[in-house]
Design an enzyme around this catalytic site. Sequence first.
Site, PDB file in Angstrom:
ATOM      1  N   ASP A  32       0.812  -1.210   0.000  1.00  0.00           N
ATOM      2  CA  ASP A  32       0.000   0.000   0.000  1.00  0.00           C
ATOM      3  C   ASP A  32       0.848   1.265   0.000  1.00  0.00           C
ATOM      4  OD1 ASP A  32       0.852  -0.368   2.639  1.00  0.00           O
ATOM      5  OD2 ASP A  32      -1.139  -0.174   3.530  1.00  0.00           O
TER       6      ASP A  32
ATOM      7  N   ASP B  65       6.759   3.895   3.544  1.00  0.00           N
ATOM      8  CA  ASP B  65       6.844   4.899   4.604  1.00  0.00           C
ATOM      9  C   ASP B  65       8.293   4.919   5.097  1.00  0.00           C
ATOM     10  OD1 ASP B  65       6.556   6.333   7.059  1.00  0.00           O
ATOM     11  OD2 ASP B  65       4.477   5.732   7.205  1.00  0.00           O
TER      12      ASP B  65
END
Length: 180
Positions: free
Chosen positions: A100, A103
């Site tokens: 997804d 980060d």
Amino acid sequence: MDESDYSGTLFTESELKARVKELGAQITEDYKGKEPFVICVLKGASVFYADLIREINLPIEIDFIAIASYGNSSVSSGEVKLVKDINKPLVGRDVILVEDIVDSGRSFTYMKELLGARHPASLKFCACFDKPSRRKVPFEADYIGFEVPDEFLVGYGLDYDQKYRNLKDVKILAPHVYMK
């Protein structure tokens, strides 16, 4: 889910669909004549993954893997652990791992080591979102949907405490929700 939970919409459903279509076309072009093994990192990538694989115009094989680094927190713990492994060997396969969001970079680095040790012919990484401002470990995905600001995002598979994944748009979660 109350509208006061959000401080804005970052991407609409139509913007997401358009970009996923472009990514699918690029992967189709890059893997022409091949049958990639496309692995989804659960749970966050599941919505993006379902849309993406329908845009890849090639014979593909799919599987799912799950890792954990956040638990119920809004900040990564810094440790990544394997929760569910894939069911097939990767030796000699062209592998695309779909996540997804990039980060800190720790999850992708962990997956690169884990899957790379299984001797695939190639290993590429696809992320719907990239948040380079949060990088702790150098990492660049091969396919990126959108670069995003350092905000807490929910929707289109992204969650806070297992909620908000089913939003059709990507929204910025208001701080009062996660700073309790």
